[in-house]
Design a protein around this motif. Structure first.
Motif, short mmCIF file in Angstrom:
data_model
loop_
_atom_site.label_atom_id
_atom_site.label_comp_id
_atom_site.label_asym_id
_atom_site.label_seq_id
_atom_site.Cartn_x
_atom_site.Cartn_y
_atom_site.Cartn_z
N VAL A 145 0.82 -1.21 0.00
CA VAL A 145 0.00 0.00 0.00
C VAL A 145 0.86 1.27 0.00
N LEU A 146 0.49 2.21 -0.90
CA LEU A 146 1.02 3.58 -0.88
C LEU A 146 -0.13 4.49 -0.46
N LEU A 147 0.18 5.45 0.39
CA LEU A 147 -0.84 6.29 1.01
C LEU A 147 -0.51 7.76 0.76
N SER A 148 -1.52 8.54 0.35
CA SER A 148 -1.38 10.00 0.29
C SER A 148 -2.50 10.60 1.12
N THR A 149 -2.15 11.55 2.01
CA THR A 149 -3.13 12.08 2.96
C THR A 149 -3.05 13.60 3.05
N SER A 150 -4.09 14.18 3.62
CA SER A 150 -4.09 15.62 3.88
C SER A 150 -3.16 16.00 5.01
N GLY A 151 -2.57 15.00 5.68
CA GLY A 151 -1.55 15.27 6.68
C GLY A 151 -0.20 15.57 6.04
N GLY A 152 -0.10 15.41 4.72
CA GLY A 152 1.11 15.81 4.01
C GLY A 152 1.99 14.68 3.53
N LEU A 153 1.67 13.44 3.87
CA LEU A 153 2.46 12.31 3.38
C LEU A 153 1.95 11.94 2.00
N LEU A 154 2.80 12.04 0.98
CA LEU A 154 2.40 11.79 -0.39
C LEU A 154 3.09 10.55 -0.94
N ARG A 155 2.29 9.65 -1.51
CA ARG A 155 2.80 8.40 -2.10
C ARG A 155 3.73 7.69 -1.10
N TYR A 156 3.26 7.60 0.12
CA TYR A 156 4.04 7.14 1.26
C TYR A 156 3.86 5.64 1.43
N SER A 157 4.94 4.89 1.42
CA SER A 157 4.89 3.45 1.60
C SER A 157 4.76 3.12 3.07
N ILE A 158 3.60 2.56 3.47
CA ILE A 158 3.41 2.22 4.88
C ILE A 158 3.92 0.81 5.19
N GLY A 159 4.36 0.08 4.15
CA GLY A 159 4.99 -1.22 4.37
C GLY A 159 4.05 -2.36 4.66
N ASP A 160 2.74 -2.18 4.38
CA ASP A 160 1.76 -3.23 4.67
C ASP A 160 1.33 -3.95 3.40
N LEU A 161 1.19 -5.26 3.50
CA LEU A 161 0.71 -6.08 2.40
C LEU A 161 -0.76 -6.42 2.60
N VAL A 162 -1.54 -6.31 1.53
CA VAL A 162 -2.97 -6.64 1.59
C VAL A 162 -3.32 -7.54 0.42
N ARG A 163 -4.28 -8.43 0.64
CA ARG A 163 -4.76 -9.32 -0.42
C ARG A 163 -6.23 -9.00 -0.72
N VAL A 164 -6.56 -8.95 -1.99
CA VAL A 164 -7.92 -8.63 -2.41
C VAL A 164 -8.80 -9.87 -2.25
#
Length: 564
Positions: A388-407
């Motif tokens: 997962v890459l995360l972009s938020t209004s807290g200012g972290l853009l295209r931030y890799s949180i290091g978590d794996l998810v399965r659909v």
């Protein structure tokens, strides 16, 4: 009880508008994500980080965003975080930072995550539909008070050099301010419990209020082992609790081996003075009866309708011990919530937690093709695993949180994602590149056969550095199996790890020593205590099959370990 019902009905009504918007967005995830990206771009324009991306003010689409802004990691934003801690304005966002939250601490230094009003609003866009769905779908939860994880913070609250507050105590801090008084009215345990100076007194006072609450309807924790340890303390201090309930006093026992909390504010007496304890003779009698007959939660709390906790990845190993005392109570798994943002939220009727499609902007990296352009939410495929890459209004853009998810499937048109573990959990002392996912797979298949058919109540692999010897891995086990079985388990783990080229090569070169097994007592409790010492909140601590921090041998030896 009537007050709780009214408050909870009011709470559900307050969440309804946001829940309605979320459910509409589930049919149109691409549109919802485009709106989220637009809001985030607006929050981060005219900032220091925006100046580093050519043409940032001209970005309109997801593809333009991906082309202009590089993928980020905790290390890459460290300079910006330090500037924010010093009080510099408009570094990551146009909004000021209202506080920092600490993330990590399990395998190294904690990360400072900036929290803005915009980020808190994004949290609420996920928490509101989750809470509405819980109260709407499970009417019994509206019949009484709830316990929502209130944990000792494990690190002193304070301020940065620039005067910005660090840390919060309660989960309710992520809800809007106008809702927090309403939430406090339906909590079975007062928030002041989190200010107690050590873990054992915190647990004892928490239990006093929980046992006193005869119409408790919901227990919500993060890690299931947190609930197990809480119930262990109930059995350990049961008679003392019964005496205190009978008399209307609260006397937390003195722990001979306290796990001090730097976040504790004052002594035990000072914190207890803020609370009210009234005699509860009927609850005291019931507690004694329940403990004599073999503790079951439903006997003490007959209206208890739901347990909410992590149930995925390594937390799955801790669910059965937690549930043992709550037979017949429904369990709902939590979604994936990081300090940096909300990835998924649980909904009854969905095949897995649903992407928080209105909260942040998400991208998904294919670990098998890391060089490929990350996928968008509407492009995911069932059965595939992504990072997962995360972009938020807290200012972290295209931030890799290091978590794996399965659909696991889709709820309407929005993907449902199951947390699979950490993508970046790799221990690399001398080049062996030992991944947590590999260790988990090996332990799951190996331990039951080696130790008499059951996985031990506590099992963890961690590195150890020793004087005058190469570093090596230790297998910590809480089990009644013989020393010979523990030694064979260590040998079997060694053989399995040597199937990996890098690990085997390090062993052949003598850079790594062999795996050794170490028997531990009260492994889960000792693990929690050290994680708190490393800076984590008790309620947030995740079990780990592979912990990258060294020093566990010495830590457990203080608490009674045995080398087979």
């Amino acid at each position: 009880m009537l007050t709780s019902r009214r408050m909870l009905s009011g709470l559900m009504a307050a969440q309804a508008p946001s829940a309605l918007l979320f459910h509409r967005a589930l049919h149109h995830p691409a549109q919802a994500q485009a709106e989220s990206l637009s809001r985030i771009l607006q929050a981060t324009r005219d900032t220091t980080q925006a100046t580093r991306a050519q043409g940032f003010s001209l970005i309109r689409t997801a593809r333009e965003f991906q082309d202009a802004v590089p993928v980020s990691t905790p290390d890459l934003v460290l300079g910006d975080i330090e500037a924010l801690k010093g009080g510099a304005p408009r570094v990551l966002t146009r909004e000021p930072v209202v506080r920092f939250e600490l993330s990590g601490g399990s395998s190294g230094a904690s990360k400072y995550v900036p929290v803005t009003r915009g980020l808190l609003n994004e949290f609420h866009r996920a928490l509101a539909p989750m809470l509405f769905d819980l109260l709407h779908s499970r009417r019994a939860v509206r019949e009484g008070p709830s316990y929502w994880s209130i944990s000792p913070i494990g690190r002193k609250k304070g301020r940065t050099a620039g005067g910005i507050p660090v840390g919060s105590v309660e989960d309710s801090a992520y809800f809007p301010r106008f809702l927090q008084p309403l939430l406090s009215c339906v909590f079975a345990v007062p928030g002041a419990v989190a200010h107690l100076p050590d873990v054992e007194s915190c647990r004892y006072v928490t239990l006093w209020f929980l046992v006193a609450c005869e119409d408790l309807a919901l227990l919500s924790v993060w890690n299931p082992s947190f609930l197990t340890l809480l119930m262990d303390a109930l059995e350990r201090h049961g008679e003392r609790l019964a005496e205190d309930l009978e008399r209307g006093v609260c006397r937390p026992p003195v722990d001979p081996h306290p796990d001090p909390l730097p976040g504790g504010e004052g002594g035990v007496d000072a914190v207890l003075a803020r609370m009210r304890f009234t005699p509860q003779p009927g609850r005291a009698r019931l507690l004694r009866e329940v403990l004599r007959s073999g503790f079951q939660g439903r006997a003490l709390w007959p209206r208890l309708a739901l347990l909410s906790m992590w149930t995925d990845a390594q937390a799955a190993h801790s669910v059965a011990p937690a549930y043992r005392r709550f037979q017949g109570v429904e369990v709902q798994g939590k979604g994936l919530l990081a300090t940096e943002g909300v990835v998924t939220l649980p909904l009854f009727g969905a095949p897995a937690p649903v992407l928080a499609v209105r909260s942040h902007f998400f991208e998904f990296l294919d670990p098998e093709h890391p060089e490929a352009r990350p996928l968008l939410a509407q492009e995911l495929e069932v059965g595939r695993t992504y990072s997962v890459l995360l972009s938020t209004s807290g200012g972290l853009l295209r931030y890799s949180i290091g978590d794996l998810v399965r659909v696991e499937g889709f709820h309407h048109a929005t993907p449902c994602l199951r947390f699979m573990g950490r993508a970046d959990a790799v221990s690399d002392l001398v080049g062996e590149k030992l991944a947590a996912t590999r260790v988990s797979t090996v332990l799951e298949s190996l331990l039951p056969g080696e130790l008499g058919g059951q996985r031990p109540s506590f099992a963890m692999v961690a590195p150890e550095w020793e004087a005058h010897a190469p570093p090596a891995y230790r297998l910590f086990l809480e089990t009644d199996a013989s020393d010979a079985r523990l030694e064979e388990a260590a040998h079997a783990l060694e053989r399995a790890l040597c199937e990996g080229f890098h690990y085997r090569y390090a062993r052949e070169l003598g850079q790594l020593g062999p795996v050794r097994a170490i028997r531990v007592t009260e492994g889960t409790r000792g693990y929690e205590a050290r994680c708190i010492a490393l800076g984590q909140r008790a309620g947030d601590i995740k079990p780990m099959d592979l912990h990258r921090q060294a020093g566990w041998t010495a830590w457990f030896s203080q608490r009674g370990t045995k080398h087979p």
